[in-house]
Design a protein around this motif. Sequence first.
Motif, PDB file in Angstrom:
ATOM      1  N   SER A   5       5.671   1.208   2.847  1.00  0.00           N
ATOM      2  CA  SER A   5       6.373   2.384   1.933  1.00  0.00           C
ATOM      3  C   SER A   5       7.749   2.370   2.165  1.00  0.00           C
ATOM      4  O   SER A   5       8.672   2.448   1.429  1.00  0.00           O
ATOM      5  CB  SER A   5       5.866   3.722   2.419  1.00  0.00           C
ATOM      6  OG  SER A   5       4.621   3.946   2.086  1.00  0.00           O
ATOM      7  N   ALA A  55       0.036   3.333  -6.471  1.00  0.00           N
ATOM      8  CA  ALA A  55      -0.297   4.389  -5.447  1.00  0.00           C
ATOM      9  C   ALA A  55      -1.373   5.066  -5.567  1.00  0.00           C
ATOM     10  O   ALA A  55      -2.177   5.710  -4.745  1.00  0.00           O
ATOM     11  CB  ALA A  55       0.763   5.442  -5.558  1.00  0.00           C
ATOM     12  N   PHE A  60      -4.122   2.165  -1.327  1.00  0.00           N
ATOM     13  CA  PHE A  60      -2.767   2.877  -1.003  1.00  0.00           C
ATOM     14  C   PHE A  60      -2.838   4.373  -0.367  1.00  0.00           C
ATOM     15  O   PHE A  60      -2.190   5.044   0.312  1.00  0.00           O
ATOM     16  CB  PHE A  60      -2.254   2.748  -2.371  1.00  0.00           C
ATOM     17  CG  PHE A  60      -1.647   1.413  -2.610  1.00  0.00           C
ATOM     18  CD1 PHE A  60      -0.378   1.413  -2.620  1.00  0.00           C
ATOM     19  CD2 PHE A  60      -2.457   0.434  -2.978  1.00  0.00           C
ATOM     20  CE1 PHE A  60       0.274  -0.008  -2.969  1.00  0.00           C
ATOM     21  CE2 PHE A  60      -1.971  -0.886  -3.069  1.00  0.00           C
ATOM     22  CZ  PHE A  60      -0.740  -1.151  -2.968  1.00  0.00           C
ATOM     23  N   GLN A  61      -3.990   5.095  -1.092  1.00  0.00           N
ATOM     24  CA  GLN A  61      -4.134   6.449  -0.758  1.00  0.00           C
ATOM     25  C   GLN A  61      -4.598   6.640   0.789  1.00  0.00           C
ATOM     26  O   GLN A  61      -4.296   7.302   1.633  1.00  0.00           O
ATOM     27  CB  GLN A  61      -5.359   7.160  -1.322  1.00  0.00           C
ATOM     28  CG  GLN A  61      -4.670   7.172  -3.064  1.00  0.00           C
ATOM     29  CD  GLN A  61      -5.921   7.637  -3.855  1.00  0.00           C
ATOM     30  OE1 GLN A  61      -7.085   7.579  -3.571  1.00  0.00           O
ATOM     31  NE2 GLN A  61      -5.566   8.222  -5.150  1.00  0.00           N
ATOM     32  N   THR A  65       0.359   4.772   1.478  1.00  0.00           N
ATOM     33  CA  THR A  65       1.286   3.702   1.025  1.00  0.00           C
ATOM     34  C   THR A  65       2.160   4.135  -0.176  1.00  0.00           C
ATOM     35  O   THR A  65       1.269   4.681  -1.271  1.00  0.00           O
ATOM     36  CB  THR A  65       0.861   2.445   0.823  1.00  0.00           C
ATOM     37  OG1 THR A  65       0.201   1.969   1.953  1.00  0.00           O
ATOM     38  CG2 THR A  65       1.739   1.485   0.396  1.00  0.00           C
ATOM     39  N   GLU A  70       2.253   8.600  -6.356  1.00  0.00           N
ATOM     40  CA  GLU A  70       0.863   9.069  -6.925  1.00  0.00           C
ATOM     41  C   GLU A  70       0.675  10.167  -7.746  1.00  0.00           C
ATOM     42  O   GLU A  70       0.061   9.968  -8.727  1.00  0.00           O
ATOM     43  CB  GLU A  70       0.101   9.442  -5.645  1.00  0.00           C
ATOM     44  CG  GLU A  70      -1.587   9.361  -5.843  1.00  0.00           C
ATOM     45  CD  GLU A  70      -2.326   9.714  -4.747  1.00  0.00           C
ATOM     46  OE1 GLU A  70      -3.676  10.035  -4.943  1.00  0.00           O
ATOM     47  OE2 GLU A  70      -1.803   9.972  -3.624  1.00  0.00           O
ATOM     48  N   ASN A 370      -2.358  -4.223   7.198  1.00  0.00           N
ATOM     49  CA  ASN A 370      -2.346  -3.935   5.849  1.00  0.00           C
ATOM     50  C   ASN A 370      -1.818  -5.171   4.880  1.00  0.00           C
ATOM     51  O   ASN A 370      -0.801  -4.877   4.001  1.00  0.00           O
ATOM     52  CB  ASN A 370      -1.825  -2.676   5.417  1.00  0.00           C
ATOM     53  CG  ASN A 370      -2.666  -1.616   5.879  1.00  0.00           C
ATOM     54  OD1 ASN A 370      -3.818  -1.621   6.019  1.00  0.00           O
ATOM     55  ND2 ASN A 370      -2.154  -0.534   6.466  1.00  0.00           N
ATOM     56  N   VAL A 373      -2.393  -5.241   1.466  1.00  0.00           N
ATOM     57  CA  VAL A 373      -1.637  -4.348   0.364  1.00  0.00           C
ATOM     58  C   VAL A 373      -0.306  -5.113  -0.070  1.00  0.00           C
ATOM     59  O   VAL A 373       0.176  -4.787  -1.315  1.00  0.00           O
ATOM     60  CB  VAL A 373      -1.191  -2.968   1.172  1.00  0.00           C
ATOM     61  CG1 VAL A 373      -0.309  -2.040   0.398  1.00  0.00           C
ATOM     62  CG2 VAL A 373      -2.510  -2.421   1.575  1.00  0.00           C
ATOM     63  N   ILE A 377       0.792  -5.571  -3.959  1.00  0.00           N
ATOM     64  CA  ILE A 377       2.011  -5.284  -4.780  1.00  0.00           C
ATOM     65  C   ILE A 377       2.774  -6.290  -5.303  1.00  0.00           C
ATOM     66  O   ILE A 377       3.248  -6.312  -6.410  1.00  0.00           O
ATOM     67  CB  ILE A 377       3.124  -4.661  -3.750  1.00  0.00           C
ATOM     68  CG1 ILE A 377       2.304  -3.342  -3.221  1.00  0.00           C
ATOM     69  CG2 ILE A 377       4.181  -4.357  -4.193  1.00  0.00           C
ATOM     70  CD1 ILE A 377       2.929  -2.530  -1.878  1.00  0.00           C
TER      71      ILE A 377
END
Length: 404
Positions: A5, A55, A60-61, A65, A70, A370, A373, A377
Amino acid sequence: MNYISAAVYVLIAVSMAIGIRIAPRKKLNQDYLSLDAMTCLKGVMALFVLLHHLAQKKLFQETNTIPIFEQIGFLFVGVFFMCSGYGLYKSFKTKANYLDGFLKRRILPIVIAYYVMIIIYAVYHILTGSKFTTAEWILKLSGLVLINTQGWFVPVIILMYLSFYFIFKNEKLHKYAIPVLLAITLIQGLLFCVLNHFPWYVDEMGWWMKEGAFNNLPWWRGFCALPYEGEWWVNSTIGFTAGIMLAKHEKSFTEWFSKHFAIKFLAALVSLILITILGFYCMWNISYWTEFGGNLGFTNKLICYAVQCVQVVLTDLFIVVLMLKVCVQNKFYTFLGKRSLEMYLMQEIALFGWLFLIEQDRKPLFQPNNWNVVLYIVAVSLTVSFSATVYNLVNRTLSRGLKK
């Protein structure tokens, strides 16, 4: 805040800082609503909408992140509607005979882009082995039912464009333009409040919450299978009318905010903060998701819809006031802004195409630090950028000659 983030927020800040224009003390940007400024604004919103959809993914939740994006995607889309309304009215007032050939120049290219998108998604679903019934294929290929769930934007913006055209084509309706457009917007909202997120005629209370409720149901009785079954069809559309009001009263708007700007900017900021707090309260405590039938469900949806309409208008207002002092204007966001529609419409393929990186059997897939993630992205962002560029080139080629 996790490191992913933080990295995303820093990259956004750096990308927006490049080429930023800050008006000198006691002065304001005079071209804050220029075509270049609005194109960059659309580019920023295109990126923010992509981050919003990222998001919303389960991993991600779970990893918290970019959580800031969101729940507020509808506000970014509201800015797109504002830019559209502003641009149409501005062109109507400054270009002679602007409405002559309007359907061919402004609406037909959007229709072409819509059906090009349908072809792309049809190929994608065939390649990935999606199972659609014959009736479902026919309706999806016709465009009457969405093959891309994020494609709802197209029929709604076409409806608003057509409304604009028929209202301003008739001189007698000019003075009633804002009330009529507002009525068209609110009718769409009321339609959703009746239709809910599922077909209204599925009236067994709580049927959708029961275990296995979706098993053996025909596709047209499922989640958001038909138009206006989802608040995202309606909760940002009011930005279109706000954009027309801005264009219509641009001179007086600018002059009014030019006096005691700091105080009025602070008032706009405080108003935005207060309505945002109220909006989150409604979202979490009243909710659109009250699919139990009866007046309570309708009332809850109506409250949430009304509050979010105000949120969209105040967000649009704050952004415009902010641009009086600070404008983001660089090649990166100009590039995105010129492809904003294509970026929006190509997201679903990228988001689902790379989903195996972060989900397995519909469950979040955790990896050390992560790293998946980050990879997701990057993969989604590059795929959306590339596909949007190609899609934009195809659209421009097919629409060549129509905008003359």
